[in-house]
Design an enzyme around this catalytic site. Structure first.
Site, PDB file in Angstrom:
ATOM      1  N   GLU A   1      27.640  45.277  38.653  1.00  0.00           N
ATOM      2  CA  GLU A   1      28.547  45.513  39.759  1.00  0.00           C
ATOM      3  C   GLU A   1      28.560  47.000  40.093  1.00  0.00           C
ATOM      4  OE1 GLU A   1      32.371  43.943  38.798  1.00  0.00           O
ATOM      5  OE2 GLU A   1      31.718  41.872  38.956  1.00  0.00           O
TER       6      GLU A   1
ATOM      7  N   CYS B   1      38.940  36.936  31.861  1.00  0.00           N
ATOM      8  CA  CYS B   1      38.109  37.919  32.551  1.00  0.00           C
ATOM      9  C   CYS B   1      36.976  37.221  33.313  1.00  0.00           C
ATOM     10  CB  CYS B   1      37.551  38.923  31.557  1.00  0.00           C
ATOM     11  SG  CYS B   1      36.789  40.380  32.317  1.00  0.00           S
ATOM     12  N   ASP B   2      36.504  37.885  34.352  1.00  0.00           N
ATOM     13  CA  ASP B   2      35.645  37.313  35.392  1.00  0.00           C
ATOM     14  C   ASP B   2      34.640  36.264  34.940  1.00  0.00           C
ATOM     15  OD1 ASP B   2      36.986  39.296  36.685  1.00  0.00           O
ATOM     16  OD2 ASP B   2      35.226  40.355  37.410  1.00  0.00           O
ATOM     17  N   LYS B   3      33.726  36.626  34.049  1.00  0.00           N
ATOM     18  CA  LYS B   3      32.601  35.738  33.743  1.00  0.00           C
ATOM     19  C   LYS B   3      33.003  34.585  32.846  1.00  0.00           C
ATOM     20  CE  LYS B   3      30.604  38.798  36.120  1.00  0.00           C
ATOM     21  NZ  LYS B   3      31.793  39.638  36.219  1.00  0.00           N
TER      22      LYS B   3
ATOM     23  N   CYS C   1      42.579  41.323  36.225  1.00  0.00           N
ATOM     24  CA  CYS C   1      42.834  42.242  37.334  1.00  0.00           C
ATOM     25  C   CYS C   1      43.632  41.580  38.454  1.00  0.00           C
ATOM     26  CB  CYS C   1      41.521  42.795  37.867  1.00  0.00           C
ATOM     27  SG  CYS C   1      40.609  43.761  36.645  1.00  0.00           S
TER      28      CYS C   1
ATOM     29  N   CYS D   1      42.462  41.634  29.845  1.00  0.00           N
ATOM     30  CA  CYS D   1      42.286  40.382  30.596  1.00  0.00           C
ATOM     31  C   CYS D   1      42.540  39.142  29.755  1.00  0.00           C
ATOM     32  CB  CYS D   1      40.881  40.336  31.177  1.00  0.00           C
ATOM     33  SG  CYS D   1      40.341  41.890  31.936  1.00  0.00           S
TER      34      CYS D   1
ATOM     35  N   SER E   1      31.993  44.293  42.624  1.00  0.00           N
ATOM     36  CA  SER E   1      33.216  43.786  42.036  1.00  0.00           C
ATOM     37  C   SER E   1      33.974  42.973  43.071  1.00  0.00           C
ATOM     38  CB  SER E   1      34.078  44.963  41.570  1.00  0.00           C
ATOM     39  OG  SER E   1      35.406  44.543  41.344  1.00  0.00           O
TER      40      SER E   1
ATOM     41  N   ASP F   1      34.361  44.011  32.820  1.00  0.00           N
ATOM     42  CA  ASP F   1      33.725  44.730  33.917  1.00  0.00           C
ATOM     43  C   ASP F   1      34.396  46.085  34.131  1.00  0.00           C
ATOM     44  OD1 ASP F   1      32.428  42.353  34.080  1.00  0.00           O
ATOM     45  OD2 ASP F   1      32.963  41.910  36.153  1.00  0.00           O
TER      46      ASP F   1
END
Length: 580
Positions: free
Chosen positions: A458, A135-137, A208, A62, A484, A94
């Protein structure tokens, strides 16, 4: 903002008003000496200091391109008259940690990342900041830090991964791997196919590929105005990303000279625009948590119910995975986020007068959107995929503070079935892969909330296994944990208050009939309030899973999911009052 400018002209914004305290004058010679040891010159230290933060780490694809992208940003800063100072923070994947104890670190990392960026920026007194996120966070974390600091800055997303391909299967993402695990466990996929999908789903750097949490939040940053419109939707390995990096470095210096601060941009209107972008694109349920947390940092009043109100008034116009057919790279080819913004502005669903970091309004930026003729990814407002957006907030006797379901790509509106109760994710996963879950069941996974987990894991391993086993249309899953951004199906998350705080989800028993009604915005067990109260008389707060270290600190500080799972001091009284 009438500080003295760097050229000495009264009335101009002082672009060095922060760093000069640390780097200017006789008494600061030791500080300058330390920085000269690593190559900074007198000329460098007379310029505005711009932090360039990123979370490059060798644990995921990511953020893999972020060190390279940071060099482009730094070049742009230098070219525009500033001195960049690079800093690195952590990130948790994740996708790698999913389904394990390691996943508990993911949401916790959001606040730790925000804290670490804030700490370095305050300690080294940066005049401005570029935060490269992936990445997500890392995305909400970067925004939270910037909003806390309230110094001129820009958020830049390092970009989406390309989709994978295996034999006749194209458009592969990490979600197809999780679902392949479920299909294999159910005997519907052989070893060779599972291995082939595993080997080919993730072909290189980038976050992702679908409208999962990373791409959802990257779009939200553009719709809020904290990122330039169109910058984030360019994929990670696209050659345009280097140019965007340099332009971002130049832009942050322009933002600094204008004295434009993040909280000048992030007002109630910009948050509403971000929510509209999320729901119109079929974005992640995690956006609810993250935007609530960001609003807290910005001092903007925002509640979980606002998401339902905006979603009900905003059509779904993006055919993106997991509910749709396409990925982020396809959206970029279609016209990117500017096209989505233009559709929503022209349709009166977002406010085009909102300010962006470029100094132009969102409407002015979106006006230059270029749509690829015949593109199938973004529909018209007149013929949307659905007349309403992708998120719904449910309330009821087991979720009095609310819960979240994503309805994009899913037509089911009602379910009633018996509860299958699990106290942790791993137990539910074994039940699914072991064939113990039957059609019509309602899987209840509790004690996985912000405090109870801790970290609100998640549940993609479980939801992917449910889908892969063929039960996706007949089974419901609800949890005080998270899902997710890649989760799809009739799945309800963020149930609040959580079980570990004595929320009524803790009173649910095996076999209780659970009803979910989307039209009524209802989630409830067929148990009276009196019975729930009676059951809770024997409830005891569970012993903490961790008693020291970062997880224990988080448990002591974290709030309810209905407030964005923010961390703040003196929450013990909140925990006690909820439990009572």
């Amino acid at each position: 903002m009438s500080a003295q400018g760097t050229d000495g002209a009264a009335g101009a914004y002082d672009t060095r008003q922060v760093s000069r305290v640390q780097l200017e004058g006789r008494d600061r010679a030791p500080a300058r000496a330390m920085l000269k040891a690593i190559g900074f010159t007198d000329d460098d230290l007379r310029r505005p200091i711009v932090g360039v933060a990123h979370s490059w780490i060798e644990t995921m694809p990511c953020n893999w391109n972020q060190r390279k992208l940071a060099q482009q940003v730094k070049e742009g800063v230098r070219r525009a008259g500033g001195t960049p100072m690079e800093l690195n923070t952590v990130a948790i994947s994740d996708g790698v940690t999913m389904g394990t104890e390691g996943m508990k670190a993911s949401l916790i990392s959001r606040d730790l990342i925000a804290d670490s960026i804030e700490l370095v920026a305050r300690g080294h007194m940066f005049d401005a900041l570029v935060v490269i996120v992936g990445c997500d966070k890392t995305i909400p974390a970067g925004a939270m830090a910037l909003l806390r600091l309230n110094i001129p800055g820009v958020i830049l997303y390092s970009g989406s991964i390309q989709p994978g391909r295996y034999k006749e299967r194209s458009g592969l993402t990490i979600i197809e791997v999780f679902e392949a695990v479920g299909a294999h466990a159910a005997g519907k996929m052989d070893d060779e196919t599972l291995k082939g999908i595993e080997d080919n789903a993730c072909p290189g750097a980038g976050a992702c590929a679908g409208q999962y949490t990373a791409n959802t939040m990257a779009m939200a940053m553009e719709f809020m105005g904290l990122s330039p419109l169109g910058f984030n939707s360019v994929p990670a390995i696209d050659q345009r990303k280097d140019q965007i990096g340099e332009r971002t470095g130049e832009l942050v210096m322009d933002v600094l000279r204008r004295g434009l601060r993040p909280r000048d941009i992030a007002d109630r209107r910009s948050f509403e625009n971000a929510i509209a972008g999320v729901v119109a694109s079929g974005g992640s349920t995690n956006a609810v948590l993250h935007l609530l947390a960001m609003a807290h940092e910005a001092g903007v009043r925002l509640s979980i119910d606002d998401f339902d109100t905006i979603s009900a008034a905003t059509p779904l116009i993006c055919d993106l995975k997991p509910g749709g057919r396409y990925v982020a790279v396809d959206l970029d080819h279609a016209g990117g986020t500017p096209l989505v913004a233009k559709r929503l502005i022209d349709g009166g669903k977002i406010d085009g007068a909102a300010l962006t970091v470029t100094g132009k309004t969102l409407g002015a930026e979106a006006a230059s959107a270029q749509e690829t003729p015949g593109q199938p990814v973004v529909t018209s407002m007149e013929e949307p995929i659905k007349p309403t957006g992708g998120l719904v907030i449910l309330n009821g006797n087991i979720a009095p503070e609310g819960s979240v379901i994503k309805v994009a790509g899913y037509d089911k509106r009602y379910h009633q079935g018996p509860a299958r109760v699990f106290e942790r994710e791993e137990d539910a996963m074994r039940a699914v892969t072991g064939g113990q879950i039957k059609p019509n069941d309602v899987i209840v996974i509790r004690y996985e909330g912000p405090r109870g987990g801790p970290g609100m894991r998640e549940m993609l391993s479980v939801t992917g296994a449910v889908q892969g086993s063929g039960l996706g249309d007949s089974v419901v899953l609800l949890t005080d944990g998270r899902f997710s951004g890649g989760t799809h199906g009739f799945m309800i998350a963020h149930i609040a208050p959580e079980a570990a705080l004595g929320g009524p989800i803790a009173a649910v028993r095996e076999g209780d009939i659970i009803t979910i009604d989307i039209e009524k915005r209802l989630i409830e067990a067929d148990v009276t309030d009196a019975e729930i109260k009676q059951r809770m008389t024997s409830w005891k707060e569970p012993a903490p899973h961790y008693t020291n270290g970062v997880f224990a600190k988080y448990m002591a500080l974290v709030s309810s999911a209905s407030r964005g799972a923010i961390t703040q001091p003196n929450l013990h009284s909140v925990h006690a009052s909820v439990a009572e």
